[in-house]
Design a protein around this motif. Structure first.
Motif, short mmCIF file in Angstrom:
data_model
loop_
_atom_site.label_atom_id
_atom_site.label_comp_id
_atom_site.label_asym_id
_atom_site.label_seq_id
_atom_site.Cartn_x
_atom_site.Cartn_y
_atom_site.Cartn_z
N ASP A 4 -1.64 -33.75 -5.65
CA ASP A 4 -0.78 -34.58 -4.80
C ASP A 4 0.08 -35.51 -5.65
N ILE A 27 -2.02 -36.90 3.13
CA ILE A 27 -0.81 -36.09 2.93
C ILE A 27 -0.05 -36.02 4.25
N ASP A 52 5.83 -34.90 1.93
CA ASP A 52 5.20 -35.21 0.64
C ASP A 52 5.33 -34.02 -0.31
#
Length: 861
Positions: A112, A165, A169
């Motif tokens: 991420d 998330i 993103d």
């Protein structure tokens, strides 16, 4: 009917005394039923997942050992594929409504925006695939939309929620073919239970190009049938249409294969949990035996009157059995209900760990309550058999005496002799296990030694109580003056009862001590092995079994502060052709020539440094002995997907090691020369040695270089040893948590024994109070009695456990566990903790004793 009515009256008259024994039945049955419900529910979850998402026919690359092609985590990071032409041919067969390709890889890491790996930490995979009809059966898009462009990705809702998330993103996907970034275009919710995997969906072309290596290929082809066409008929048509070398399965076959893989894991979990439940059941037996023995002793006059009024021995014994039956039935029924609650609790715990299990799938098979009821009733009846037999031997004259059932001196002598014989035999078996030269026979001796020594200590417990309790009393009780003396005499008044109460605690603590010794020895052996064998300064490994990608490997090798870097690649599927022509599987690794410097493997013949050069190899000591091989002999190594190479054995590595025991090594250059490039495995780990004086700088440089790849960890020797300690510690913590159930049941046994003992000594307590013993002194007397019984059980358990642990460590020394370490802090803590357990167990009985009315107690019959 008279016996039944009498039993019912006694059962409800003594329901308070029965409650703690009933708790032993409840806990034992609950743990067994909870385990069965939990594992059955997990099985149902996976069955629904595999059944609902399986197409009518699935075509995949030829099945490899361990499962279907796309379900394996490939050592080269390249999933097996089949050409897109298979989709067209399968879709055109008679009976097929449609066919589509599935492109999926599990050899990926997704990161991420914070640089965190969003994959599961529970061992479940990260699934990166295209969005197909099969996925629409299991999931629904809850936000946004499926990926439409090459820079989009859709994430499952559980993963998105866990890592925060949202739409828009950016995620970075890393594979052996490179890395790329994608924006989250959608979030999909599971419409069935999420088994814990992280699911990400990309456009088909992206998966093919960036995760499968390029070209129009798929990892499998799903074929859906037209109305009225059976899966078997469709499979027959598909098999005729596609080329040989492909696996074609019906939905039932595909689901069964996946269920079998999961079933193996569930069986291990089920049997492990049931093993701990069995220990709790065994401990509960002592509690029930003690309870009924004391109740029979307290009802001697009542039983004598029954005999005087014409009741036969069989009828008196049967009355006790009926009470046990009632206890077993009631305890089992409650335990079954509690077990369902335990299963739900375990499901919630698994949810916290990342595997979501829905109560909608809660599965209670008809066999579960039957097993629980039969177990509880049978165990209770068996435990009550001896007290019932003793009750039947009460004579009518006992009604005229104010005494319990007299002890049977002959049975006591027989018990002591048989216990001594079993203890000696168990000790001999443990010695044989510790001195065994082979693991197989040694394991049998160890199991026999544990069983015999446990039975021996249980039987000889009353004899030991006379000696050990007196010794403990000198240190623990006599400092309290007359109150301590009274507590000592109370503990010694009935050695059989004291021995049985202590035995319940002994079993759990013996297992704790034995496992502590093995665990501590494992850690100590690992540390010694690292100090002795590992010469490298740093070790680069993956946290989730992912191979080291080529770009990461090159980054590590380019660091100027490293004197050299050693590569380590495991060659799965390798076979060896022996000099007599026989082909056998072999655990072969291809390593850099510097491996002999970074891992100083002991050899019984030859030198490893010679074996890892061109034309050479090493074999393990056991393999060499089994096949009559030695330095100078030649073996043909048959590489997977490549050709064979005849190599000379230049070293035989010792079997007395923990690192890569039995592993065979050959030069990395040899493997690269004979295995096709696209099939060459990637590094499973890498070893690095810094330039002299540059260890700290090299360590920081390695950390910085791999910071953007969270799936890999860099450890120096100290951190690697700490990792071994942490892993063993986590395992022991889990085991101790499960053993806590048995210890809880044992504590209930101490509480019950004291509570019934207080009732038994009601008149005595009244007389003591009458001659000046204060309430405070009385409560202290009961507490001290509990402490000495608990310490007696702890001393027996810890001593027995130490013997088991030492024998187990000596046996495991054959597998490289050569350092014996006794965890004295743990042993001392457990021993002192047993005194605290005794104090806590005595709180309620001591309080009840202190509240007794003196006159009423003296007048008690």
């Amino acid at each position: 009917m008279t016996i039944v009515r009498t039993s019912l009256r006694n059962f409800f008259a003594h329901k308070g005394r029965m409650a703690l024994s009933g708790m032993a039945v409840v806990l034992s049955v609950a743990f067994v039923c909870g385990t069965l419900v939990f594992t059955d529910t997990m099985g149902t979850t996976f069955d629904k997942l595999f059944g609902d998402t399986a197409p009518n026919v699935m075509v995949s690359p030829e099945e490899r050992e361990g499962g279907g092609g796309e379900d394996e985590l490939p050592s080269n990071g390249r999933p097996d594929t089949l050409p897109a032409s298979v989709v067209e041919r399968a879709g055109e067969v008679e009976g097929a409504e449609t066919a589509f390709g599935v492109a999926m890889s599990m050899a990926v890491t997704v990161v991420d925006g914070d640089g965190e790996n969003i994959g599961p930490t529970t061992g479940a995979p990260t699934l990166a695939s295209n969005w197909t009809e099969l996925d629409r059966r299991a999931m629904k898009v809850s936000a946004g939309h499926p990926p439409r462009g090459p820079d989009e990705v859709m994430v499952d809702a559980d993963t998105a929620e866990k890592h925060g998330i949202g739409l828009g993103d950016e995620l970075r996907t890393i594979s052996v073919f490179g890395e790329f970034t994608s924006k989250v275009s959608g979030i999909a919710e599971w419409e069935m239970t999420n088994p814990g995997a992280a699911a990400l969906y990309y456009p088909t072309e992206v998966v093919q190009e960036r995760l499968l290596g390029g070209g129009e290929v798929f990892t499998s082809v799903a074929v859906l049938s037209a109305d009225g066409v059976t899966d078997e008929l469709l499979k027959k048509h598909v098999v005729a249409a596609v080329e040989d070398g492909l696996s074609v399965q019906t939905a039932e076959e595909y689901a069964a294969e996946n269920q079998e893989d999961v079933g193996g894991f569930l069986d291990v979990m089920r049997y492990a949990l049931l093993g701990f439940a069995g220990i709790a059941v065994l401990v509960g037996v002592f509690l029930i035996v003690n309870t009924f023995s004391m109740l029979v002793a307290q009802r001697t006059r009542e039983l004598g009157l029954m005999r005087a009024l014409g009741a036969e021995r069989r009828q008196v014994g049967r009355s006790v059995v009926v009470e046990a039956l009632l206890l077993g039935v009631v305890g089992s029924l409650v335990g079954i209900g509690v077990g369902v609650g335990i299963a739900v609790g375990l499901m919630e715990l698994m949810g916290l760990m990342g595997m979501n299990l829905s109560t909608d799938d809660l599965t209670i098979a008809w066999t579960t309550p039957v097993v629980g009821l039969v177990l509880g009733v049978v165990v209770t009846l068996l435990a009550a058999w001896l007290p019932a037999r003793r009750a039947g031997r009460v004579s009518p004259m006992a009604a005229l005496r104010d005494a319990g059932v007299s002890a049977d001196g002959r049975s006591g002598t027989l018990r002591a002799v048989s216990g001594t014989v079993l203890t000696v035999a168990g000790t001999a078996a443990l010695v044989a296990a510790g001195t065994a030269s082979e693991a197989g026979p040694g394991s049998m001796y160890l199991a026999l030694g544990v069983l015999l020594s446990l039975l021996g200590f249980v039987l000889v417990g009353p004899l030991l109580a006379r000696v050990v309790v007196r010794a403990l009393s000198v240190v623990v009780l006599r400092v309290w003056g007359p109150v301590g003396r009274l507590a000592e005499r109370n503990a010694l008044r009935n050695p059989r009862r004291t021995g049985a109460t202590a035995a319940a605690l002994m079993i759990g603590l013996a297992l704790v001590a034995g496992l502590s010794v093995v665990g501590s020895s494992l850690v100590a052996s690992g540390r010694d092995e690292v100090d002795r064998s590992v010469g490298a300064d740093f070790i680069v490994t993956s946290t989730g079994g992912q191979p080291v990608t080529p770009q990461v490997a090159e980054s590590v090798k380019r660091l100027p502060l490293l004197e050299h870097v050693t590569e380590y690649r495991y060659l799965s599927g390798t076979e060896l052709r022996l000099p007599d022509g026989e082909r056998v599987p072999g655990d072969v690794s291809a390593v850099s020539p510097t491996y002999a410097q970074d891992v100083r493997a002991e050899t019984v013949e030859g030198e490893l440094s010679e074996a890892v050069t061109a034309g050479g190899m090493s074999v393990g000591e056991e393999f060499a002995t089994e096949h009559g091989l030695g330095v100078g002999d030649r073996l043909e190594v048959l590489f997977p997907g490549g050709e064979g190479a005849e190599l000379e054995i230049r070293a035989v590595t010792s079997a007395e090691t923990m690192i890569d025991q039995g592993q065979m090594y050959l030069a990395l250059a040899t493997a690269e020369a004979h295995i096709p490039r696209d099939l060459m495995p990637l590094n499973m780990m890498m070893l690095g040695t810094a330039v002299e004086g540059g260890e700290s700088a090299a360590y920081e440089a390695l950390k910085a270089e791999l910071r953007s790849y969270p799936q890999y960890e860099v450890r120096d020797q100290a951190e690697y040893k700490q990792l071994l300690e942490d892993q063993v510690g986590q395992l022991l913590t889990m085991v101790y948590g499960l053993l806590a159930l048995a210890i809880i049941v044992a504590v209930l046994g101490v509480v019950n024994t004291l509570a019934l003992s207080v009732v038994e000594r009601t008149r005595e307590i009244g007389l003591l109070r009458a001659v000046g013993l204060s309430r405070r002194q009385l409560r202290r007397m009961v507490r001290l009695e509990a402490v000495v019984i608990a310490l007696f059980g702890a001393l027996l358990g810890l001593g027995l456990g130490l013997a088991w642990g030492v024998a187990g460590q000596q046996l495991l020394a054959l597998e490289g566990l050569r350092t014996l370490e006794i965890p004295w802090p743990t042993i001392v803590t457990v021993f002192l903790g047993s005194a605290v357990v005794g104090l806590l167990a005595a709180l309620v009985p001591a309080f009840r004793a202190g509240r007794m009315n003196v006159l009423n107690a003296i007048a008690t019959e």
